[in-house]
Design a protein around this motif. Structure first.
Motif, PDB file in Angstrom:
ATOM      1  N   ASN A  46       0.743  -1.077   0.070  1.00  0.00           N
ATOM      2  CA  ASN A  46      -0.111   0.243  -0.132  1.00  0.00           C
ATOM      3  C   ASN A  46       0.716   1.321  -0.022  1.00  0.00           C
ATOM      4  OD1 ASN A  46      -2.445   1.665   0.181  1.00  0.00           O
ATOM      5  ND2 ASN A  46      -2.595   1.664   2.314  1.00  0.00           N
ATOM      6  N   PRO A  47       1.752   1.280  -1.114  1.00  0.00           N
ATOM      7  CA  PRO A  47       2.550   2.834  -1.111  1.00  0.00           C
ATOM      8  C   PRO A  47       1.555   3.873  -1.194  1.00  0.00           C
ATOM      9  CG  PRO A  47       2.671   1.632  -3.216  1.00  0.00           C
ATOM     10  CD  PRO A  47       1.710   0.558  -2.427  1.00  0.00           C
ATOM     11  N   GLN A  48       2.092   4.817  -0.439  1.00  0.00           N
ATOM     12  CA  GLN A  48       1.610   6.113  -0.181  1.00  0.00           C
ATOM     13  C   GLN A  48       2.487   7.271  -0.024  1.00  0.00           C
ATOM     14  OE1 GLN A  48      -1.911   6.587  -0.809  1.00  0.00           O
ATOM     15  NE2 GLN A  48      -2.093   4.528  -0.819  1.00  0.00           N
ATOM     16  N   ASP A 294     -12.733  -4.998   7.494  1.00  0.00           N
ATOM     17  CA  ASP A 294     -12.001  -4.029   7.479  1.00  0.00           C
ATOM     18  C   ASP A 294     -10.365  -4.675   7.613  1.00  0.00           C
ATOM     19  OD1 ASP A 294     -14.041  -2.324   7.452  1.00  0.00           O
ATOM     20  OD2 ASP A 294     -14.208  -2.429   9.615  1.00  0.00           O
ATOM     21  N   ILE A 295     -10.019  -5.628   7.025  1.00  0.00           N
ATOM     22  CA  ILE A 295      -8.758  -6.407   6.832  1.00  0.00           C
ATOM     23  C   ILE A 295      -8.166  -6.242   5.316  1.00  0.00           C
ATOM     24  CG2 ILE A 295      -7.384  -8.285   7.254  1.00  0.00           C
ATOM     25  CD1 ILE A 295      -8.009  -6.893   9.720  1.00  0.00           C
ATOM     26  N   ASP A 296      -7.005  -5.799   5.133  1.00  0.00           N
ATOM     27  CA  ASP A 296      -6.325  -6.166   4.037  1.00  0.00           C
ATOM     28  C   ASP A 296      -5.458  -7.336   4.126  1.00  0.00           C
ATOM     29  OD1 ASP A 296      -7.548  -3.990   2.926  1.00  0.00           O
ATOM     30  OD2 ASP A 296      -5.935  -2.681   3.246  1.00  0.00           O
ATOM     31  N   ILE A 297      -5.364  -8.174   3.031  1.00  0.00           N
ATOM     32  CA  ILE A 297      -4.329  -9.399   3.190  1.00  0.00           C
ATOM     33  C   ILE A 297      -3.590  -9.013   1.960  1.00  0.00           C
ATOM     34  CG2 ILE A 297      -3.779 -11.793   2.875  1.00  0.00           C
ATOM     35  CD1 ILE A 297      -6.634 -12.440   4.107  1.00  0.00           C
ATOM     36  N   ARG A 298      -2.010  -8.865   2.434  1.00  0.00           N
ATOM     37  CA  ARG A 298      -1.083  -8.442   1.352  1.00  0.00           C
ATOM     38  C   ARG A 298      -0.157  -9.644   1.084  1.00  0.00           C
ATOM     39  NH1 ARG A 298      -0.344  -2.160   3.888  1.00  0.00           N
ATOM     40  NH2 ARG A 298      -2.677  -1.842   3.622  1.00  0.00           N
ATOM     41  N   ALA A 533      -1.543  -9.805   6.733  1.00  0.00           N
ATOM     42  CA  ALA A 533      -2.974  -8.890   7.242  1.00  0.00           C
ATOM     43  C   ALA A 533      -2.761  -7.695   7.977  1.00  0.00           C
ATOM     44  CB  ALA A 533      -3.622 -10.299   8.022  1.00  0.00           C
ATOM     45  N   THR A 534      -3.207  -6.908   7.530  1.00  0.00           N
ATOM     46  CA  THR A 534      -3.251  -5.442   8.166  1.00  0.00           C
ATOM     47  C   THR A 534      -4.541  -4.909   8.377  1.00  0.00           C
ATOM     48  OG1 THR A 534      -3.095  -4.041   6.476  1.00  0.00           O
ATOM     49  CG2 THR A 534      -1.036  -5.022   6.847  1.00  0.00           C
ATOM     50  N   LYS A 535      -4.750  -3.936   9.490  1.00  0.00           N
ATOM     51  CA  LYS A 535      -5.841  -3.263   9.607  1.00  0.00           C
ATOM     52  C   LYS A 535      -6.112  -2.387   8.112  1.00  0.00           C
ATOM     53  CE  LYS A 535      -6.369  -3.225  14.420  1.00  0.00           C
ATOM     54  NZ  LYS A 535      -6.354  -2.276  15.608  1.00  0.00           N
ATOM     55  N   GLN A 536      -7.282  -2.037   7.511  1.00  0.00           N
ATOM     56  CA  GLN A 536      -7.221  -1.156   6.474  1.00  0.00           C
ATOM     57  C   GLN A 536      -6.457   0.355   6.703  1.00  0.00           C
ATOM     58  OE1 GLN A 536     -11.235  -1.264   4.966  1.00  0.00           O
ATOM     59  NE2 GLN A 536     -11.138  -3.168   4.155  1.00  0.00           N
ATOM     60  N   GLY A 537      -5.900   0.610   5.623  1.00  0.00           N
ATOM     61  CA  GLY A 537      -5.250   1.996   5.921  1.00  0.00           C
ATOM     62  C   GLY A 537      -4.046   2.021   6.251  1.00  0.00           C
ATOM     63  N   LEU A 538      -3.509   0.988   6.710  1.00  0.00           N
ATOM     64  CA  LEU A 538      -2.054   0.905   7.119  1.00  0.00           C
ATOM     65  C   LEU A 538      -1.085   0.941   5.578  1.00  0.00           C
ATOM     66  CD1 LEU A 538       0.531   0.836   9.200  1.00  0.00           C
ATOM     67  CD2 LEU A 538       0.187  -1.836   8.745  1.00  0.00           C
ATOM     68  N   ALA A 543       3.745  -7.093   2.195  1.00  0.00           N
ATOM     69  CA  ALA A 543       4.587  -8.049   1.758  1.00  0.00           C
ATOM     70  C   ALA A 543       5.452  -7.300   0.535  1.00  0.00           C
ATOM     71  CB  ALA A 543       3.810  -9.035   1.050  1.00  0.00           C
ATOM     72  N   GLY A 544       6.664  -7.011   0.481  1.00  0.00           N
ATOM     73  CA  GLY A 544       7.395  -5.969  -0.223  1.00  0.00           C
ATOM     74  C   GLY A 544       8.496  -6.390  -0.885  1.00  0.00           C
ATOM     75  N   GLN A 545       8.815  -7.935  -1.098  1.00  0.00           N
ATOM     76  CA  GLN A 545       9.740  -8.260  -2.013  1.00  0.00           C
ATOM     77  C   GLN A 545      11.063  -7.915  -1.071  1.00  0.00           C
ATOM     78  OE1 GLN A 545       9.741  -7.667  -6.189  1.00  0.00           O
ATOM     79  NE2 GLN A 545      12.056  -8.139  -6.347  1.00  0.00           N
ATOM     80  N   PHE A 546      12.091  -7.404  -1.875  1.00  0.00           N
ATOM     81  CA  PHE A 546      13.225  -6.711  -1.275  1.00  0.00           C
ATOM     82  C   PHE A 546      13.058  -5.295  -0.500  1.00  0.00           C
ATOM     83  CE2 PHE A 546      15.071  -9.680  -4.235  1.00  0.00           C
ATOM     84  CZ  PHE A 546      15.946 -10.458  -3.470  1.00  0.00           C
TER      85      PHE A 546
END
Length: 558
Positions: A46-48, A294-298, A533-538, A543-546
């Motif tokens: 979730n890049p912001q 209200d959960i995201d699974i990345r 798994a994260t709460k939404q909005g984080l 899960a970001g590779q390197f």
């Protein structure tokens, strides 16, 4: 998170992570995720931008171990220690999800790499604002200290890795104290893998290096957007808050909290809202978090390697015929199916402990060396003098071929995998005991070699795998927990490190790794997915590779 333990820091590139372990790092590779087509998987963090992130709030997550040894340059440190370290110590390097390097401009204003007189020379120009929390300037002396503790010349330093640092000829002052000039003995193919973290000069004597960080994180020797406000070794909790000494962009979070918890406890805590994010890798955990709102699974493929290691110091395993028979009795394809059941994930069998299938130059160095063949396994064990007894277990000289594989933590996924391994080896006459110990025993089990067999994992934090070949395969390396290696192989590995062209070094490394697997000490099992798994909005987390990015940008979307 599936864990039977944590891991040992592999300097700048890899970490021994939890056994079988999927930690919260991920990578895109040739795998099918959630029913998607086989192929690379985009990292999910979730890049912001900072402008989209709220000021304040907290982030609480769990770790299986708050490691006693906080010094990540020390051999007894772990992947979990590095996870916390990065939040309150100088982090000079960032990596994009694909492994692309960039330097942190809060600490460095320029990094220049060139070849001078046939030698690699890297010049680091340091931000004049940069200083440790105790007021000590971050200057060329910090680079010199980091090199001196890590180069492997003085055996009184129990270092995690010397790879790369042992190729450096000198670290000297540049145009002023705020410039460090690193000159290698020859051309070094992987300079961006070094000096990504720094050692405070006050911690650079051997006594302080080895003992000073035991149960003491020394936040005054750190630097960055956050600092430790409290560390309770009994409650197993670390709390970080914004650092008043920080000269860069203000951290978005008010607090960052780490809690030591077993797998099931962390899952329950996440479901109860006590944790804001959860790394997991079992079908049961996935099924439970999927029911939450209200959960995201990345999810992404993970740059980590799970493996089985064989303790060559164990008397029953000193004969290479026994080790080869044992490893040939293991059906890795079946273990992978068990491991990935319910995750909608598949991948080819892992063939290297150095490279990943999604990297250029990767080859399968296991096939043809350690192939699943129970008929051949029985022949090898017979030739080693181990005969099947009335109970189906092999015996020799009045002893049964009984081995111990300790399991750390309470993960059902790990237990299922271990039981399958136990059943396979019983088919060829080897009895495996599966004692269960808490995750917090990881360091004790590994450092003291309290195992015959053990499940572990290497987690990479940069893409320069061949640069760290010696960490896995050199005799006496702190990452070589099987105890494999030989003077002859070490000599070839030293030659490997001096190959200037990265492609040529990778190709030669593949040849040497096939030889190394012929010691029958390590069996790669799988890479696997990273699932968070994260709460939404984080934002800027998952899960970001390197991926390694600025911790001050982690926070909650507006």
């Amino acid at each position: 998170m599936i864990t039977t333990g944590s891991g040992l820091v592999r300097r700048s590139a890899a970490v021994v992570a939890a056994a079988l372990m999927v930690v919260a790092a991920s990578a895109g590779c040739g795998a099918a995720l959630d029913g998607g087509p086989s192929g690379s998987t985009e990292p999910e963090i979730n890049p912001q931008p900072r402008s989209a992130i709220s000021e304040g709030g907290s982030l609480t997550t769990a770790l299986p171990e708050i490691t006693p040894q906080w010094n990540i340059f020390h051999a007894d440190s772990t992947a979990y220690a590095q996870t916390v370290w990065r939040w309150f110590n100088p982090t000079l390097a960032y990596f994009a999800p694909d492994g692309t390097y960039s330097f942190n401009r809060d600490f460095l204003t320029d990094v220049r790499t060139e070849v001078v007189d046939g030698k690699t020379v890297v010049t680091y120009t340091i931000n004049p604002k940069a200083h440790f929390n105790d007021g000590t300037p971050i200057d060329w002396r910090s680079f010199d200290s980091t090199w001196r503790v890590s180069r492997g010349v003085d055996p009184s330093y129990v270092v995690s890795s010397t790879d790369g640092y042992d190729q450096i000829e000198s670290v000297t002052r540049g145009v002023d104290d705020r410039q460090a000039v690193v000159r290698f003995e020859d051309i070094w193919a992987w300079p961006n893998g070094l000096f990504n973290y720094l050692m405070h000069p006050k911690a650079a004597d051997a006594q302080t290096f080895n003992r000073g960080y035991l149960r003491n994180p020394h936040p005054e020797w750190g630097a960055g957007p956050y600092t430790i406000s409290s560390y309770d070794a009994n409650a197993r909790t670390v709390v970080l808050e914004r650092n008043p000494q920080w000269w860069g962009k203000r951290g978005k979070l008010d607090r960052r909290v780490f809690r030591q918890m077993e797998d099931q406890a962390s899952l329950n805590a996440f479901r109860n809202g006590e944790l804001d994010a959860l790394s997991f890798a079992s079908k049961d955990a996935r099924a439970q978090v999927l029911t939450m709102g209200d959960i995201d699974i990345r999810t992404a493929s993970s740059p980590q390697k799970s493996l089985l290691i064989v303790n060559l110091d164990a008397p029953l395993l000193s004969d290479p015929r026994v080790r080869e028979g044992l490893l040939r009795g293991i059906d890795r394809a079946t273990l992978a199916r068990i491991r990935f059941t319910g995750l909608n994930f598949t991948e080819p069998l892992l063939g290297s402990l150095v490279m990943y299938p999604f990297q250029p130059g990767y080859t399968d160095n296991v096939s043809g060396v350690i192939d699943y063949d129970q008929g051949r396994a029985r022949q090898l064990l017979d030739r080693a003098g181990w005969r099947v007894g009335d109970d189906g277990i092999r015996q020799r000289d009045g002893r049964s071929l009984q081995l111990s594989l300790p399991l750390l933590g309470d993960s059902p996924a790990v237990q299922n995998l271990a039981r399958a391994l136990q059943a396979m080896l019983r088919q060829i006459g080897i009895d495996i005991a599966l004692p269960v110990r808490p995750n917090s025993d990881f360091s004790q089990v590994v450092i003291n070699k309290e195992f015959d067999l053990f499940l572990m994992g290497f987690q990479s934090t940069d893409p320069y795998g061949t640069a760290y070949f010696c960490q896995i395969w050199c005799e006496g390396s702190q990452l070589n927990r099987a105890g494999a290696g030989s003077p002859e192989l070490d000599a070839e590995i030293r030659k490997l490190a001096r190959i200037a062209d990265p492609k040529a070094q990778i190709a030669r490394g593949n040849v040497l790794e096939r030889q190394a697997f012929g010691q029958f000490s390590d069996l790669p099992l799988f890479n696997g997915p990273a699932m968070v798994a994260t709460k939404q909005g984080l934002a800027n987390y998952g899960a970001g590779q390197f991926y390694i990015g600025p911790v001050e940008d982690v926070g909650w979307q507006k």
